[in-house]
Design a protein around this motif. Structure first.
Motif, PDB file in Angstrom:
ATOM      1  N   THR A  72     -43.160  26.729  46.401  1.00 16.52           N
ATOM      2  CA  THR A  72     -41.765  26.343  46.586  1.00 16.52           C
ATOM      3  C   THR A  72     -41.064  26.229  45.242  1.00 16.52           C
ATOM      4  O   THR A  72     -41.640  25.754  44.258  1.00 16.52           O
ATOM      5  N   GLN A  73     -39.847  26.702  45.187  1.00 15.86           N
ATOM      6  CA  GLN A  73     -39.080  26.640  43.955  1.00 15.86           C
ATOM      7  C   GLN A  73     -38.580  25.214  43.730  1.00 15.86           C
ATOM      8  O   GLN A  73     -38.258  24.503  44.689  1.00 15.86           O
ATOM      9  N   PRO A  74     -38.566  24.792  42.480  1.00 15.86           N
ATOM     10  CA  PRO A  74     -38.081  23.428  42.225  1.00 15.86           C
ATOM     11  C   PRO A  74     -36.610  23.303  42.609  1.00 15.86           C
ATOM     12  O   PRO A  74     -35.816  24.231  42.445  1.00 15.86           O
ATOM     13  N   ARG A  75     -36.276  22.152  43.140  1.00 14.24           N
ATOM     14  CA  ARG A  75     -34.895  21.920  43.567  1.00 14.24           C
ATOM     15  C   ARG A  75     -34.000  21.732  42.360  1.00 14.24           C
ATOM     16  O   ARG A  75     -34.366  21.042  41.394  1.00 14.24           O
ATOM     17  N   HIS A 126     -27.469  20.555  48.293  1.00 17.81           N
ATOM     18  CA  HIS A 126     -27.886  21.906  47.920  1.00 17.81           C
ATOM     19  C   HIS A 126     -26.685  22.780  47.563  1.00 17.81           C
ATOM     20  O   HIS A 126     -26.718  23.517  46.565  1.00 17.81           O
ATOM     21  N   ARG A 127     -25.625  22.702  48.336  1.00 12.46           N
ATOM     22  CA  ARG A 127     -24.477  23.550  48.052  1.00 12.46           C
ATOM     23  C   ARG A 127     -23.731  23.101  46.796  1.00 12.46           C
ATOM     24  O   ARG A 127     -23.186  23.938  46.077  1.00 12.46           O
ATOM     25  N   LEU A 128     -23.691  21.808  46.540  1.00 16.40           N
ATOM     26  CA  LEU A 128     -23.060  21.347  45.299  1.00 16.40           C
ATOM     27  C   LEU A 128     -23.809  21.846  44.077  1.00 16.40           C
ATOM     28  O   LEU A 128     -23.196  22.116  43.030  1.00 16.40           O
ATOM     29  N   ALA A 129     -25.137  21.974  44.177  1.00 16.37           N
ATOM     30  CA  ALA A 129     -25.933  22.405  43.022  1.00 16.37           C
ATOM     31  C   ALA A 129     -25.957  23.923  42.887  1.00 16.37           C
ATOM     32  O   ALA A 129     -25.922  24.445  41.770  1.00 16.37           O
ATOM     33  N   VAL A 130     -26.035  24.648  44.020  1.00 13.68           N
ATOM     34  CA  VAL A 130     -26.200  26.100  43.951  1.00 13.68           C
ATOM     35  C   VAL A 130     -24.866  26.816  43.759  1.00 13.68           C
ATOM     36  O   VAL A 130     -24.770  27.785  42.995  1.00 13.68           O
ATOM     37  N   LEU A 131     -23.809  26.348  44.416  1.00 11.53           N
ATOM     38  CA  LEU A 131     -22.514  27.032  44.370  1.00 11.53           C
ATOM     39  C   LEU A 131     -21.575  26.482  43.302  1.00 11.53           C
ATOM     40  O   LEU A 131     -20.363  26.687  43.390  1.00 11.53           O
ATOM     41  N   LEU A 132     -22.111  25.785  42.314  1.00 14.29           N
ATOM     42  CA  LEU A 132     -21.264  25.210  41.260  1.00 14.29           C
ATOM     43  C   LEU A 132     -20.561  26.318  40.482  1.00 14.29           C
ATOM     44  O   LEU A 132     -21.205  27.216  39.937  1.00 14.29           O
TER      45      LEU A 132
END
Length: 362
Positions: free
Chosen positions: A224-227, A306-312
């Motif tokens: 699993t990829q780190p968050r 998740h969306r706040l971190a990935v779609l920044l």
């Protein structure tokens, strides 16, 4: 081949009892002797399940116990994608056919235990299990009448045979009396000398084996990829924190599934503040957090995080980055005063060849 197939189908339709329907499907059913599964019409004709969910439910019911029915296994078996298969499994889980629970083993590993129930209504009534139906087929006895075959006796006449044996004369030689032989001396048995016993070989000194490194068996589960961490603003002012908290608390007006608790809003406020600090409009943030949500969302706070971190979005570029690049100065063309040749030079004058002639003449 096509004519034979049509004739066979016509013969099969002729054997169906009763009149054929004027339209719709016509069933040509042959009894199964082996490799068949009994599927209830409540699943095959379910009006609340999609065609993919019904097909996957029938496929899972036909598999033996212990078979893998996860999303990865079904995706490798069928042509549908992971999104379609995951949605079909959720439909079966919603209607009670499929039950997935997280179980922790003795070694600490957490696995998913999947249980498929072929009659959810019987399970809801209190576990009234329907005993399996046993169909007893009586043995068919076919009486074969005995067949009597009368074979007439065959008489074969063999003529008599006469064999003449000539007389044989046997001559017996006279018996000679032999003299008694001399006694043979009996010698004592020879006892062989005992072979010398070799000394015992010294036992080899045990050599300590080198310690082998433990063999690592590759895991079948993909790592699993780190968050990604939650983004943080450079300076979290009270006004910025208040605007971010109000934006997160107002999400449930636009998406009723995203109901966040006060603790979740307090934890996720720095991430929304980082978006606002980078110049993102509140409507754009709201659209990024509420569009194309999974149905039903089990963990709304994790989805928003998740969306706040990935779609920044990246920071807005400054005026220096947006300024057009300066072009290098271009040397203008000049006309030679001696030979009218065109050449590049910042100042008017003579070209290279004319200057060389003047220098030689000087």
């Amino acid at each position: 081949m096509a004519t034979q197939h049509d004739i066979a189908l016509t013969d099969a339709l002729t054997g169906i009892p009763g009149p054929l329907p004027p339209s719709g499907v016509i069933h040509v059913a042959f009894p199964h002797a082996n490799r068949f599964t009994i599927v209830g019409n409540h699943l095959a004709q379910h009006d609340g399940l999609s065609l993919a969910a019904i097909g996957i439910g029938v496929h899972i019911q036909s598999l033996p116990a212990g078979s893998r029915v996860g999303i990865k296994a079904l995706t490798a078996r069928f042509a549908e994608g992971e999104t379609t298969i995951a949605a079909a499994l959720r439909e079966l889980e919603t209607h009670g056919y499929l039950h997935r629970t997280r179980t922790r083993l003795a070694n600490g590993r957490v696995v998913t235990r999947t249980v498929f129930c072929n009659q959810p209504d019987a399970l809801l009534r209190g576990g009234e299990a329907v005993s399996p139906v046993r169909v007893t087929v009586p043995p068919v006895r076919v009486a074969v009448p005995p067949v009597r075959v009368t074979v007439p006796p065959v008489r074969v006449a063999v003529p008599p045979m006469r064999v003449t044996v000539p007389p044989m004369r046997v001559t017996v030689p006279p018996v000679l009396t032999a003299e008694p032989a001399a006694p043979v001396p009996v010698l004592p048995p020879v006892v062989p000398a005992p072979a010398p016993v070799p000394p015992p070989a010294p036992e080899p000194t045990p050599v300590p084996e080198a310690a082998h490194p433990p063999v690592r068996v590759p895991s079948r589960i993909a790592p699993t990829q780190p968050r990604r961490p939650l983004p943080q603003p450079r300076e979290l002012t009270p006004e910025l924190h208040r605007t971010a908290s109000a934006l997160l608390a107002d999400l449930r007006r636009h998406a009723p599934e995203l109901v966040l608790s006060e603790g979740d809003v307090e934890e996720l406020a720095p991430g929304a503040a980082a978006w606002l600090e980078r110049g993102a409009h509140p409507d754009a943030i709201r659209h990024a957090l509420t569009t194309e949500l999974p149905q039903p969302p089990k963990y709304p706070a994790k989805i928003v995080r998740h969306r706040l971190a990935v779609l920044l979005p990246p920071p807005l570029p400054g005026p220096q980055e947006l300024a057009p690049a300066r072009r290098a100065p271009v040397t203008p063309f000049q006309t030679c005063e001696g030979c009218d040749r065109v050449f590049r030079s910042p100042d008017p004058g003579h070209c290279r060849d004319c200057r060389a002639q003047y220098w030689e003449a000087a």
